[in-house]
Design an enzyme around this catalytic site. Structure first.
Site, PDB file in Angstrom:
ATOM      1  N   ASP A 258      19.449   9.826   5.723  1.00  0.00           N
ATOM      2  CA  ASP A 258      19.240  10.496   7.001  1.00  0.00           C
ATOM      3  C   ASP A 258      19.357  12.016   6.870  1.00  0.00           C
ATOM      4  OD1 ASP A 258      19.165  10.428   9.985  1.00  0.00           O
ATOM      5  OD2 ASP A 258      21.175  11.280   9.761  1.00  0.00           O
ATOM      6  N   GLU A 300      14.488  10.799   4.869  1.00  0.00           N
ATOM      7  CA  GLU A 300      14.053  11.226   6.206  1.00  0.00           C
ATOM      8  C   GLU A 300      13.882  12.737   6.190  1.00  0.00           C
ATOM      9  OE1 GLU A 300      14.957  11.940  10.802  1.00  0.00           O
ATOM     10  OE2 GLU A 300      16.532  12.083   9.329  1.00  0.00           O
TER      11      GLU A 300
HETATM   12  C1  GLC Z   1      18.139  11.912  12.046  1.00  0.00           C
HETATM   13  C2  GLC Z   1      18.018  10.743  12.989  1.00  0.00           C
HETATM   14  C3  GLC Z   1      18.311  11.200  14.378  1.00  0.00           C
HETATM   15  C4  GLC Z   1      19.698  11.804  14.415  1.00  0.00           C
HETATM   16  C5  GLC Z   1      19.865  12.894  13.348  1.00  0.00           C
HETATM   17  C6  GLC Z   1      21.293  13.288  13.178  1.00  0.00           C
HETATM   18  O1  GLC Z   1      17.195  12.875  12.287  1.00  0.00           O
HETATM   19  O2  GLC Z   1      16.747  10.177  12.895  1.00  0.00           O
HETATM   20  O3  GLC Z   1      18.209  10.138  15.291  1.00  0.00           O
HETATM   21  O4  GLC Z   1      19.917  12.366  15.679  1.00  0.00           O
HETATM   22  O5  GLC Z   1      19.420  12.449  12.095  1.00  0.00           O
HETATM   23  O6  GLC Z   1      21.996  12.359  12.407  1.00  0.00           O
END
Ligand code: GLC
Length: 611
Positions: A258, A300
């Site tokens: 993430d 991500e």
């Molecule tokens: C990522 C997740 C999102 C979250 C962020 C902080 O971007 O997809 O939903 O708010 O991380 O952890």
């Protein structure tokens, strides 16, 4: 061969590079030795069946990118209440042809301060209302028996303020304060603020939070209750790698890292995508390959293509196995709103020219907002200025533009920059919600057509298609989050509603909206799995259909060819494609003259060239 020999062999393969990178960042021999010892311990603790799967996957490293893969992301509580409940629903997911389940964050996280689970209080404990680690292991075992892979999030940029480290840091323990970014005055935070942009400008402005009882500022790039971890401290890196290995050992097949671009901070920079981030991801990849080589890393990186692609690393020194095709997703919706696919063609040319080993995850919607990260340089040359165009898109998708059928809400509207993002489900964006409200049958048919066309287009792309739970039955926006105190300010909850099992009950009935979408997706996925042209290593090219509203994609594998034509206009279009041969409709079997194709508004065709 003894299984420990496997470990030794893998360690040997990566040891020198791993050590080199570790020393470059931390220059700390004893911490590196500890890391190696712990890798061995996690290897020994790894379940026998998982080790067997590791070996199988080492021999077939492309296992995760086959055309048979179909993902779905879902929230355990919304979908089935608990992990055990989810396990009972596996047959439904199989009826959707899903064989890759992304379980949205389920680790322990304080209610009301959880950011949808992205504020983890304990990396080794399941949120009690969802079940236990034991339930997870059982789920994973059954999934593996059924040939389903499991994915979970590894939230590595920050912890919850309730995490043990944060609690002890708050009490002033230096060892734990050094795992975060603490400052006793605002001098350095002020300097950081000069260069770090804001992630949540309205719901969580600023990148630091004042802790009155402790007399310090702490860095909080996301929400104030999500404390950024300091990866310059080798203790943080090591412990987080142990958490990663612990979770991998629970039977995870895919780990989503993430918010990875954010993990390294440096004064005077944007604190995003710094070189050290790549060093860490590369080390993580090697650590995974040594201990649990069957596990895939999904990064991500919600950024423009130039920033995303480096996270694949190089062919010799790979980082992530998979990345989100985020710009393509945002560009797709832009093309829906403009009825003009020119930008999408350019974007697809960029993606299609990358090495085929680079695997993208394709999606229409996910749990987050849609940020309008488009190629504004190009849009400008066509007369679309950034701020005005974003406003147009947001007006369009919120249904505030004449003729728009979409429904949804803005997210983190930043009036200074005109930079609001957008939230809503696929079905609501396609008009299912508005047509249902107006009880307009014709509009409903148009909405369904568009919804299916977009899914067909997604399934035509190279990479792994990922459905968002509820999309398979056309679930619309859920406005009940506004009544829940911890959620009301975060409009992303509009598309995180409870799964509507009453819609799923209609999935066989093609008189219903749910049934039409469900059956159409099933048919497309079945064809995709069957036909070689959808292989991961097939060529995918953009062709010209002589109409800026119609996207034409051609996939070629050996002598086989298919053509997908997708009409982004709400009116009927007649197009001609310069291709010879006889083309047959893959869904209906009829032969189609490609010099003269009529597509209804938001219609599509999949054609296959006859041998
Ligand atoms: C990522 C997740 C999102 C979250 C962020 C902080 O971007 O997809 O939903 O708010 O991380 O952890």
């Amino acid at each position: 061969m003894k299984t420990s020999d496997n470990f030794a062999k893998r360690l040997q393969k990566h040891h020198d590079e791993l050590r080199w990178l570790y020393m470059e960042l931390y220059d700390n021999d004893s911490m590196f030795a500890e890391l190696c010892d712990q890798m061995h311990a996690y290897y020994l603790a790894r379940d026998r069946k998982m080790k067997a799967l590791d070996q199988k996957r080492e021999k077939a490293p492309a296992w995760f990118r086959g055309k048979d893969m179909l993902g779905m992301m879902l929230y355990i509580d919304n979908f089935a209440g608990t992990i055990q409940g989810l396990q009972k629903k596996l047959p439904y997911l199989e009826s959707c042809h899903v064989n890759y389940i992304h379980l949205m964050p389920f680790l322990d996280s304080p209610e009301g301060r959880s950011d949808g689970g992205y504020a983890v209080a304990d990396f080794r404990k399941v949120r009690p209302d969802l079940g236990s680690m034991d339930d997870l292991a059982k789920l994973s075992e059954e999934c593996h028996e059924r040939g389903i892979s499991l994915c979970m999030d590894f939230v590595m940029n920050h912890t919850s303020e309730d995490h043990e480290w944060a609690r002890r840091a708050r009490q002033g323990e230096g060892e734990y304060m050094s795992r975060y970014f603490f400052y006793d005055n605002y001098d350095i935070p002020a300097r950081y603020e000069e260069t770090i942009p804001q992630v949540f400008p309205t719901t969580a402005p600023g990148n630091f939070t004042w802790l009155a009882e402790n007399g310090h500022y702490v860095m909080t790039t996301f929400y104030p209750y999500q404390w950024d971890l300091n990866y310059a401290n080798p203790r943080v890196f090591n412990e987080m790698m142990y958490n990663f290995l612990y979770l991998a050992n629970q039977g995870m097949d895919i780990i989503r890292i993430d918010a990875v671009p954010y993990i390294w901070k440096e004064l005077g920079t944007q604190c995003r995508n710094l070189q050290q981030v790549h060093t860490i991801v590369r080390m993580m990849r090697m650590i995974g390959e040594i201990v649990c080589p069957g596990v895939v890393l999904l990064g991500e990186v919600v950024m423009e293509p130039e920033k995303v692609v480096p996270y694949f690393g190089t062919v010799e020194k790979p980082e992530c196995h998979m990345l989100y095709n985020v710009t393509t997703m945002a560009t797709t919706w832009n093309c829906v709103a403009t009825r003009d696919v020119r930008l999408l063609k350019m974007q697809m040319n960029v993606v299609n020219s990358l090495p085929k080993k680079y695997t993208f995850l394709n999606y229409l919607r996910c749990h987050d907002d849609i940020g309008w990260g488009l190629d504004f340089g190009t849009l400008q040359t066509w007369g679309m200025e950034e701020v005005a165009h974003k406003k147009y898109l947001n007006d369009y998708f919120t249904g505030n533009y004449p003729g728009s059928v979409s429904r949804g809400e803005l997210y983190n509207d930043d009036p200074r920059l005109g930079d609001a993002r957008f939230c809503g489900t696929t079905a609501s964006m396609c008009g299912v919600e508005s047509a249902g409200f107006e009880q307009d049958q014709q509009k409903m048919q148009e909405a369904i057509r568009m919804d299916i066309m977009l899914h067909a287009y997604m399934l035509t792309q190279s990479g792994i298609p990922m459905l968002y739970s509820g999309d398979e039955v056309g679930q619309v926006n859920d406005y009940t989050y506004k009544q829940e105190p911890g959620k009301a300010v975060d409009s992303r909850y509009i598309h995180r509603g409870r799964f509507q099992w009453d819609l799923a009950a209609e999935c066989e009935d093609t008189e219903t909206v749910a049934g039409q979408i469900f059956q159409a997706l099933g048919q497309l996925v079945t064809i995709r799995r069957r036909e070689k042209v959808f292989d991961a290593d097939a060529d995918c090219l953009v062709a010209d259909a002589g109409d800026d509203a119609v996207l034409c994609l051609i996939r070629t594998k050996g002598k086989e060819q298919m053509m997908g034509l997708f009409n982004f206009h709400d009116r009927e279009r007649n197009v001609a494609v310069e291709q010879d041969g006889i083309w047959q409709d893959m869904l209906h079997g009829n032969v189609q003259d490609v010099q003269d194709i009529t597509l209804p508004g938001h219609g599509f065709v999949w054609l296959k060239k006859k041998p």
